[in-house]
Design a protein around this motif. Structure first.
Motif, mmCIF file in Angstrom:
data_model
loop_
_atom_site.group_PDB
_atom_site.id
_atom_site.type_symbol
_atom_site.label_atom_id
_atom_site.label_comp_id
_atom_site.label_asym_id
_atom_site.label_seq_id
_atom_site.Cartn_x
_atom_site.Cartn_y
_atom_site.Cartn_z
ATOM 1 N N GLY A 24 0.822 -1.205 0.000
ATOM 2 C CA GLY A 24 0.000 0.000 0.000
ATOM 3 C C GLY A 24 0.853 1.251 0.000
ATOM 4 O O GLY A 24 0.498 2.265 0.605
ATOM 5 N N ILE A 25 2.006 1.184 -0.694
ATOM 6 C CA ILE A 25 2.942 2.309 -0.737
ATOM 7 C C ILE A 25 2.432 3.351 -1.741
ATOM 8 O O ILE A 25 2.198 3.019 -2.914
ATOM 9 N N PRO A 26 2.248 4.598 -1.342
ATOM 10 C CA PRO A 26 1.827 5.622 -2.303
ATOM 11 C C PRO A 26 2.921 5.890 -3.337
ATOM 12 O O PRO A 26 4.068 6.143 -2.981
ATOM 13 N N VAL A 27 2.564 5.801 -4.608
ATOM 14 C CA VAL A 27 3.543 5.999 -5.685
ATOM 15 C C VAL A 27 2.918 6.790 -6.827
ATOM 16 O O VAL A 27 1.703 6.818 -7.002
ATOM 17 N N ASP A 28 3.779 7.413 -7.600
ATOM 18 C CA ASP A 28 3.414 7.965 -8.904
ATOM 19 C C ASP A 28 4.102 7.134 -9.973
ATOM 20 O O ASP A 28 5.180 6.569 -9.740
ATOM 21 N N ILE A 29 3.484 7.057 -11.133
ATOM 22 C CA ILE A 29 3.990 6.217 -12.217
ATOM 23 C C ILE A 29 4.074 7.049 -13.484
ATOM 24 O O ILE A 29 3.114 7.737 -13.852
ATOM 25 N N ALA A 30 5.235 6.986 -14.139
ATOM 26 C CA ALA A 30 5.437 7.749 -15.377
ATOM 27 C C ALA A 30 6.122 6.870 -16.414
ATOM 28 O O ALA A 30 7.009 6.084 -16.079
ATOM 29 N N PRO A 31 5.726 6.990 -17.696
ATOM 30 C CA PRO A 31 6.339 6.163 -18.748
ATOM 31 C C PRO A 31 7.824 6.464 -18.924
ATOM 32 O O PRO A 31 8.266 7.606 -18.781
ATOM 33 N N LEU A 32 8.596 5.416 -19.213
ATOM 34 C CA LEU A 32 10.018 5.581 -19.514
ATOM 35 C C LEU A 32 10.259 5.888 -20.982
ATOM 36 O O LEU A 32 11.310 6.411 -21.349
ATOM 37 N N GLY A 33 9.325 5.474 -21.823
ATOM 38 C CA GLY A 33 9.495 5.694 -23.254
ATOM 39 C C GLY A 33 10.209 4.564 -23.964
ATOM 40 O O GLY A 33 10.706 4.740 -25.081
ATOM 41 N N LEU A 34 10.286 3.370 -23.328
ATOM 42 C CA LEU A 34 10.851 2.205 -24.008
ATOM 43 C C LEU A 34 10.212 0.944 -23.443
ATOM 44 O O LEU A 34 9.731 0.931 -22.305
ATOM 45 N N THR A 35 10.176 -0.090 -24.254
ATOM 46 C CA THR A 35 9.589 -1.357 -23.830
ATOM 47 C C THR A 35 10.642 -2.252 -23.216
ATOM 48 O O THR A 35 11.849 -1.970 -23.288
ATOM 49 N N LEU A 36 10.185 -3.349 -22.649
ATOM 50 C CA LEU A 36 11.105 -4.322 -22.073
ATOM 51 C C LEU A 36 12.056 -4.851 -23.125
ATOM 52 O O LEU A 36 13.258 -5.008 -22.878
ATOM 53 N N TRP A 37 11.541 -5.117 -24.311
ATOM 54 C CA TRP A 37 12.377 -5.665 -25.381
ATOM 55 C C TRP A 37 13.418 -4.653 -25.846
ATOM 56 O O TRP A 37 14.570 -4.996 -26.109
ATOM 57 N N GLU A 38 12.996 -3.376 -25.913
ATOM 58 C CA GLU A 38 13.945 -2.328 -26.295
ATOM 59 C C GLU A 38 15.010 -2.138 -25.222
ATOM 60 O O GLU A 38 16.184 -1.909 -25.540
ATOM 61 N N ALA A 39 14.608 -2.269 -23.945
ATOM 62 C CA ALA A 39 15.580 -2.131 -22.856
ATOM 63 C C ALA A 39 16.611 -3.256 -22.917
ATOM 64 O O ALA A 39 17.814 -3.025 -22.718
ATOM 65 N N ARG A 40 16.156 -4.471 -23.203
ATOM 66 C CA ARG A 40 17.090 -5.593 -23.307
ATOM 67 C C ARG A 40 18.042 -5.407 -24.481
ATOM 68 O O ARG A 40 19.250 -5.681 -24.370
ATOM 69 N N ALA A 41 17.510 -4.920 -25.583
ATOM 70 C CA ALA A 41 18.362 -4.686 -26.749
ATOM 71 C C ALA A 41 19.398 -3.597 -26.451
ATOM 72 O O ALA A 41 20.572 -3.705 -26.843
ATOM 73 N N ARG A 42 18.985 -2.564 -25.736
ATOM 74 C CA ARG A 42 19.913 -1.477 -25.404
ATOM 75 C C ARG A 42 21.014 -1.977 -24.479
ATOM 76 O O ARG A 42 22.180 -1.635 -24.632
ATOM 77 N N GLU A 43 20.635 -2.823 -23.492
ATOM 78 C CA GLU A 43 21.633 -3.360 -22.573
ATOM 79 C C GLU A 43 22.644 -4.235 -23.318
ATOM 80 O O GLU A 43 23.845 -4.166 -23.058
ATOM 81 N N GLU A 44 22.154 -5.055 -24.256
ATOM 82 C CA GLU A 44 23.060 -5.907 -25.036
ATOM 83 C C GLU A 44 24.009 -5.064 -25.882
ATOM 84 O O GLU A 44 25.192 -5.372 -26.018
ATOM 85 N N MET A 45 23.477 -3.980 -26.434
ATOM 86 C CA MET A 45 24.310 -3.115 -27.264
ATOM 87 C C MET A 45 25.362 -2.402 -26.420
ATOM 88 O O MET A 45 26.533 -2.305 -26.815
ATOM 89 N N ASP A 46 24.975 -1.962 -25.207
ATOM 90 C CA ASP A 46 25.931 -1.297 -24.328
ATOM 91 C C ASP A 46 27.013 -2.257 -23.855
ATOM 92 O O ASP A 46 28.164 -1.874 -23.647
ATOM 93 N N ALA A 47 26.608 -3.543 -23.686
ATOM 94 C CA ALA A 47 27.583 -4.538 -23.244
ATOM 95 C C ALA A 47 28.616 -4.826 -24.320
ATOM 96 O O ALA A 47 29.733 -5.222 -24.024
#
Length: 733
Positions: free
Chosen positions: A710-733
Motif C-alpha cells: 500500500g505504498i503511495p507511488v506515482d507512475i510515469a512512462p520511460l518511453g521504451l519497452t522491455l524488449w527495447e531495454a534488453r536490446a539497449r543493454e546488449e548493445m551497451d555490453a
C-alpha cells in the motif's frame, strides 16, 4: 536405483516427495501420493529445490572468503570456522555479547538442529540481537498475541466452520494455512473445493481479485491500508445487532466497552466510502460472521505489511473472539499434537508486553524484544548507532537481509560496517553473500535428515514425519548444526538442544539436552532425542517413510476453576491506534500520490529464493508491475512498457503487465527482487520494492513494521519497452 522419501522444506507446507537416487545423485523427484498430508501435491518450488541440489543457480559447493580487494576465493570449511571463531572471540572480548547478532530466515526455520544450535549459542553468550524474517512481514500477529493474549485451544479447522473470512491472504499461492487460517496450507486447492462442497461461505477481502476470490460469496476489494477501518466497521455492525457472544466476553475478556466505544465512529457507509467499497458488502459480511454457527478467520502479509497493520490484526482477532471463532468446550481438537500436545482445557495465555522489559534496542530504547527477537527493521540502526552496544558481527542463515529490508542505502551501509559478516547461502551471487566476509556453502534440505518439530502444529491432524537424507552433501559444504557446534567448541560454549516452537523465546523454555562438546553427536541421535518424549518412537518414524498419523480424539473441556487470565480486547494503546485510524478515514494523512503499490507473491519464488531459476526467469523475466487496463489506458501505457515508479523514499523501474484482477488505482509487484549492489539502470533484474520503503517513517509501534504494501507511488512512462531495454543493454555490453 534406490527410492527414498522426504518432504520439501521451502515453506511450512512440507509436501511429501519421492526420489530416485543412483550413485549419490538425484535422478528424479516427484510428489509422494502416499503422504497423507500433502496427498500427492507439491508445488513448483519443490522441483526448483531439486534443481538447486543439482547445481542450478550456480549452487555453491565450497566456502568463500573475501579478500582485501573485494574478490572471493575458496577456503577450506574448517579453516573458515577457525578464522571466524578467532575474529568473533576478538570482537566479543573488545565489545561484549551485544556485538553479536543473528538474522535467520524462512529456509532455516525447518532445520530442527541447526537453528536451535544457533539460538543456543546466542543465548549462552548472552547476545540478545536476534532478528528474523518473521518481523519482516507478519509480526503483527505476535504483537496481537502479546497485547490481546492468546487463546490456547486455537481456532477451528474449516470442516468445523460454516463461514470463513480471509483478509490480505492468498493461500492458493502462499500456502499459508491452518491454524492461522481454517484452510490447511497443504494441497490447498483440494481443501478449498471441499469447503465449497460443504456449503461453507467465504468472505475475501483483498485489493486484488486473487486466486481465492472466485471461492468468495462476498468479495470486498478495498484500497490498501483500510483493513483496520473495515474490521472496525464489521465490529460496529456486530455490536449494533447484538451478535457478539456476551457470555464468552463476560467470562474471558476485559475492555469490551472500550472496544465498543472505539469502533462506534466506523459506520459501514463512512468506511465504505473511504475504502472504495460498497457499504452493503460490509453489512452483509458482518451478518454472515455475526450469525455464523462457527466462523473462522485468517489474515496474511497483505494486511500485516500495510498501514495500521498492528491495529488491523488486533481488531480481527478481537472480532474472532467475540463471534465464537475459537475452539470452545465441547469442540474436538483437529490436531492435539504428538510431539507438543495442545491444551485440552479452555485456557488463555495472558498479555505479555516483553518489549517493555530489558533488553531494549540500543539504538532506540522504545523498542525491545518480541517473542525473543528484536524488530528486523531496526537492525541497520543497531549497527550504525556507534555506541558500545552496536552490533559488529552477524550470522545470516536462510535469509537475505540486503533484499528483505527496505531503505537499501541504510541497510547496505550497516552490512558494510560490520567487522564480521558470515552468511550461509547456496547462491554466491545473492545480495547479502556479495557483502559477506565469509560465505558458508550450506548443506541443502535433501542432504540432511529432518523431523517436523517446527511444523507439527501446522498440520490439520496429528502427524509427524522423519525425512531421511536423500544424498550425501558435497564434501566442502557444511550444515548449520556442524558449523555452530564447531564454533561453540572453539569459543568454549556449552550448547543445549531444545525443541523450539515457532515464536518461542529459547531463554523461556524448559531445560533441554546438554550437547557433548568433545565429539559432535550424530544428527539422527539428536533427532531421536527431540522425539523421545512423544508417543512415536524414532524407530517407528524411520520405518514410516510417508509419515506417522495418530488417531488422537480429544475434546476441549471447561476449566475447573478461574485462573483470572483474560483477553484484553482494547488496551489503551489500541484505543489510541483506533483513533488514528478514525482520523485517517476522515482524510488525515491520506497519500497525495496517484497509485498504491501492493506486495504480491508469485508461485515460482519464495521471497528472494528461486528468482534465478530458469523457469522463474522464463515465466517472468523481470519483476512486472501489474496494472489494471483502465489505468494503463489513462496513462497511455502499453503492455511490456517501462515505467518509473516513485514513492516519497525512492524510485525504481518496472515493466507493465496488464492485470484486470487489480483494483483501479492499485498496482502490485513482488518483493525481494532486483539488485542493491550492482548497477541496473534499466531495471532489467527487477525493480526492488524495498527501495520505495523507509525504515524510519510510517513505522508501527512495538514491532517497528515499515509500510511495505500500500505504498503511495506515482507512475510515469520511460518511453521504451522491455524488449527495447534488453536490446539497449546488449548493445551497451
Amino acid at each position: 536405483m534406490e527410492q527414498r522419501y522426504s518432504y520439501c522444506r521451502n515453506c511450512a507446507a512440507n509436501c511429501g516427495m519421492v526420489f530416485e537416487v543412483e550413485d549419490n545423485r538425484i535422478v528424479s523427484a516427484r510428489s509422494d501420493r502416499a503422504n497423507i498430508v500433502s496427498e500427492g501435491y507439491v508445488c513448483i518450488k519443490g522441483t526448483m529445490a531439486v534443481d538447486l541440489h543439482k547445481g542450478a543457480e550456480d549452487r555453491l559447493t565450497h566456502c568463500l572468503k573475501r579478500a582485501e580487494d573485494g574478490s572471493y576465493h575458496p577456503i577450506d570449511k574448517y579453516q573458515a570456522v577457525d578464522e571466524i571463531a578467532a575474529k568473533l572471540r576478538a570482537i566479543l572480548d573488545r565489545h561484549g555479547p551485544r556485538a553479536l547478532g543473528s538474522f535467520f530466515g524462512t529456509t532455516s526455520y525447518s532445520d530442527c538442529v541447526g537453528k536451535p544450535f544457533l539460538k543456543s549459542l546466542m543465548n549462552e553468550l548472552g547476545a540478545p540481537a536476534t532478528f528474523s524474517s518473521m518481523t519482516v512481514d507478519q509480526s503483527s500477529k505476535w504483537v496481537t498475541a502479546a497485547r490481546l493474549g492468546h487463546w490456547a485451544c486455537g481456532k477451528p479447522l474449516y470442516t468445523q466452520t460454516d463461514v470463513i473470512l480471509l483478509a490480505g491472504l492468498n493461500p492458493l499461492v502462499s500456502h499459508s494455512g491452518y491454524p492461522n487460517t481454517p484452510i490447511p496450507g497443504i494441497n490447498i486447492h483440494h481443501h478449498f473445493k471441499e469447503a465449497k462442497k460443504r456449503g461453507i461461505k467465504f468472505i475475501v477481502i483483498d485489493p486484488r481479485r486473487t486466486e481465492a476470490a472466485p471461492y468468495a460469496d462476498i468479495f470486498i476489494q478495498p484500497k490498501p491500508g483500510y483493513d483496520a477501518a473495515i474490521f472496525a466497521a464489521l465490529l460496529r455492525e456486530i455490536f449494533r445487532h447484538g451478535w457478539e457472544d456476551r457470555a464468552f466476553a463476560d467470562r474471558y475478556t476485559v475492555n469490551l466497552d472500550a472496544l465498543r466505544a472505539s469502533v462506534e465512529p466506523f459506520t459501514a457507509e463512512r468506511v465504505a466510502k473511504a475504502a472504495g467499497v460498497g457499504a452493503e458488502q460490509i453489512i452483509a459480511a458482518a451478518e454472515l460472521l455475526g450469525t455464523a454457527r462457527k466462523p473462522g478467520t485468517g489474515t496474511g502479509t497483505g494486511l500485516n505489511m500495510a498501514a495500521f497493520s498492528n491495529t488491523a490484526e488486533h481488531l480481527c482477532e478481537a472480532m474472532t473472539a467475540l463471534i465464537g471463532g475459537y475452539l470452545r468446550a465441547g469442540d474436538s481438537i483437529p490436531n492435539p499434537g504428538i510431539l507438543v500436545p495442545r491444551s485440552e482445557v479452555e485456557l488463555i495465555y495472558p498479555p505479555h508486553r516483553s518489549w517493555e522489559k530489558e533488553p531494549k534496542c540500543a539504538s532506540d530504547p522504545r523498542f525491545g524484544k518480541l517473542m525473543g527477537e528484536f524488530p528486523a527493521s531496526i537492525f541497520p540502526d543497531e549497527v550504525l548507532h556507534g555506541g558500545d552496544k552496536a552490533v559488529r558481527a552477524l550470522f545470516v542463515t536462510g535469509s537475505n537481509p540486503a533484499m528483505t529490508l527496505g531503505e537499501p542505502e541504510v541497510t547496505l551501509a550497516a552490512l558494510r560496517e560490520l567487522e564480521l559478516l558470515v552468511t550461509f547461502d547456496p547462491r554466491p551471487d545473492s545480495e547479502t553473500a556479495r557483502l559477506s566476509h565469509y560465505v558458508i556453502a550450506p548443506t541443502l534440505m535433501f542432504e540432511r535428515s529432518e523431523v517436523t518439530t517446527f511444523t507439527e502444529w501446522l498440520f490439520h491432524f496429528p502427524f509427524v514425519q522423519y525425512a531421511q537424507q536423500i544424498v550425501e552433501p558435497p564434501p566442502q559444504t557444511m550444515g548449520e548444526d556442524e558449523f555452530f557446534w564447531l564454533l561453540a567448541k572453539r569459543l568454549g560454549v556449552q550448547l543445549e538442544l531444545k525443541n523450539i516452537p515457532f515464536g518461542a523465546d529459547i531463554a523461556m523454555l524448559p531445560p533441554g539436552l546438554k550437547i557433548d562438546m568433545e565429539t559432535m553427536p550424530s544428527r539422527d541421535s539428536l533427532i531421536a532425542w527431540l522425539v523421545s518424549s512423544s508417543p512415536v518412537s524414532f524407530e517407528e518414524l524411520k520405518r514410516s517413510p510417508h509419515g506417522v498419523v495418530r488417531t488422537i480424539e480429544k475434546t476441549i473441556r471447561a476449566p475447573e476453576q478461574d485462573d483470572g487470565n483474560r483477553l484484553d480486547l482494547c488496551p489503551s494503546d489500541v484505543v489510541e491506534e483506533i483513533a488514528a485510524v478514525d482520523a485517517f478515514v476522515a482524510g488525515e494523512g491520506r497519500p497525495a500520490r496517484a497509485f498504491l503499490l501492493t506486495s504480491r507473491r508469485i508461485v515460482e519464488s519464495f521471497n528472494s529464493s528461486f528468482q534465478g531459476n530458469v523457469l522463474t526467469r522464463r515465466r517472468h523475466g523481470t519483476n512486472r508491475l501489474n496494472m489494471h487496463p483502465d489505468d494503463m489506458a489513462m496513462l497511455r501505457i502499453g503492455a511490456e512498457e517501462g515505467v518509473c515508479i516513485e514513492s516519497d523514499d525512492g524510485a525504481i523501474i518496472g515493466y507493465v503487465r496488464p492485470d484486470a484482477t487489480m483494483k483501479p488505482g492499485v498496482v502490485s509487484m513482488a518483493h525481494c527482487w532486483g539488485t542493491v549492489t550492482r548497477a541496473d539502470p534499466l531495471g532489467l533484474r527487477g525493480g526492488h520494492t524495498g527501495s520505495l520503503v523507509s525504515l524510519h517513517k510510517q513505522v508501527q509501534s512495538i514491532n517497528r513494521m515499515p509500510r511495505q504494501s500500500g505504498i503511495p507511488v506515482d507512475i510515469a512512462p520511460l518511453g521504451l519497452t522491455l524488449w527495447e531495454a534488453r536490446a539497449r543493454e546488449e548493445m551497451d555490453a
